[in-house]
Design an enzyme around this catalytic site. Sequence first.
Site, PDB file in Angstrom:
ATOM      1  N   ASP A  20     -14.489  40.105  71.489  1.00  0.00           N
ATOM      2  CA  ASP A  20     -13.963  40.849  72.640  1.00  0.00           C
ATOM      3  C   ASP A  20     -13.108  39.977  73.574  1.00  0.00           C
ATOM      4  O   ASP A  20     -12.358  40.513  74.396  1.00  0.00           O
ATOM      5  CB  ASP A  20     -15.119  41.439  73.474  1.00  0.00           C
ATOM      6  N   MET A  46     -12.461  47.779  68.683  1.00  0.00           N
ATOM      7  CA  MET A  46     -13.599  47.368  69.521  1.00  0.00           C
ATOM      8  C   MET A  46     -13.114  46.624  70.763  1.00  0.00           C
ATOM      9  O   MET A  46     -11.924  46.567  71.033  1.00  0.00           O
ATOM     10  CB  MET A  46     -14.546  46.495  68.707  1.00  0.00           C
TER      11      MET A  46
HETATM   12  O1  F6P Z   1     -19.346  42.502  71.492  1.00  0.00           O
HETATM   13  C1  F6P Z   1     -18.873  42.665  70.194  1.00  0.00           C
HETATM   14  C2  F6P Z   1     -18.906  44.109  69.796  1.00  0.00           C
HETATM   15  O2  F6P Z   1     -18.390  44.193  68.479  1.00  0.00           O
HETATM   16  C3  F6P Z   1     -18.182  45.075  70.728  1.00  0.00           C
HETATM   17  O3  F6P Z   1     -16.787  45.038  70.577  1.00  0.00           O
HETATM   18  C4  F6P Z   1     -18.815  46.375  70.351  1.00  0.00           C
HETATM   19  O4  F6P Z   1     -18.741  47.332  71.387  1.00  0.00           O
HETATM   20  C5  F6P Z   1     -20.241  45.983  70.080  1.00  0.00           C
HETATM   21  O5  F6P Z   1     -20.234  44.601  69.775  1.00  0.00           O
HETATM   22  C6  F6P Z   1     -20.882  46.730  68.952  1.00  0.00           C
HETATM   23  O6  F6P Z   1     -22.207  46.334  68.879  1.00  0.00           O
HETATM   24  P1  F6P Z   1     -23.155  46.668  67.670  1.00  0.00           P
HETATM   25  O7  F6P Z   1     -22.758  45.782  66.508  1.00  0.00           O
HETATM   26  O8  F6P Z   1     -24.510  46.356  68.180  1.00  0.00           O
HETATM   27  O9  F6P Z   1     -22.954  48.116  67.324  1.00  0.00           O
END
Ligand code: F6P
Length: 341
Positions: free
Chosen positions: A127, A169
Amino acid sequence: MRIGILTGGGDCPGLNGVIRGVVTKGIKEYGYEFVGFRDGWKGPLEALTMPLDLATVKPILAKGGTILGSSRTNPFKMENGVERIKQNLADQGIDVLIAIGGEDTLGVATKLDALGVKVIGVPKTIDNDLNNTDFTFGFDTSVNIAMEAIDRLHTTAESHHRPLIVEVMGRHAGWIALHSGIAGDAACILIPEVKFSVDKVCEYVKSRFETGTAPIIVIAEGAIPQDGDMITKDQPLDAFGHVQLSGIGDWLAAEIETKTGYQTRCTVLGHIQRGGTPSAFDRVLSSRFGLEAITAVHEGDFGKMMALHGTTIARVPLASATDVLKTVPIERYEEITSFFG
Ligand code: F6P
């Protein structure tokens, strides 16, 4: 000295590069011993360990994910979490802990530092939203993955004369959308930092068709319409209180189709952006972070996070990385709007 290493939060290309840098220099130059803690903060909480030596880290630079495993475990939400971590570190004979992670993992590291645990932080996240570092590793790889997807979608958009939406994301920061959208020549880029007007997006769609090509719209998962709300998944909050995002791309596709009559489709890139081998930039950055992290340990410079300032690897107070989210400045967004439409 005996040093523990953990990787926490969402996995990210480059995690193994940091582990390799830390362990290689730590053993070759300082003769230190290493213990890998498994699955983020769950490792020191439950004493889940694995050995880390030169042979283990030698082949891992190009490997995505993390050989240590990861989780979103929050020790401050567990009964006696801090005491259990302190006890397990003492039982393992750990002098210093190196935590590699994003705002959540480093937020925990910051609190533990204040409670007397010797910690060093290394910033990771696709991010790119950690403060006080120009870039986090993982971001470059995910931008390149998204750019390649956008390049491919251009051909389908043009064959079918369709607007195509790519949802990327980034949580509440628009960095991935901004960079992949510029690199992929998007007809418009929508980020959480600037609420968007659906009518304006439809204008860009029409004007891109007028140039003889088909529009790709890059939208961050956390983007918010002017007269609506952020779209979240109907899932419980995680241990750090985060909502699960996704759905705004499909919502926008339906709006564009209704308002313009163009058949519109959405591709959600999801975890593809976090997987696979790191880019050259991320291999170099993660290696440099790892080398500097073990140097900081050797110099007793605890409570610090490695950071990229320009081309220099700096050390900054851990707390300065997580006190505020590094979002896209409005002027950085406005400077690229000439490409829209
Ligand atoms: O922080 C990294 C990230 O990939 C974000 O961009 C996204 O919103 C989140 O993690 C998704 O999390 P998870 O893998 O727990 O669904």
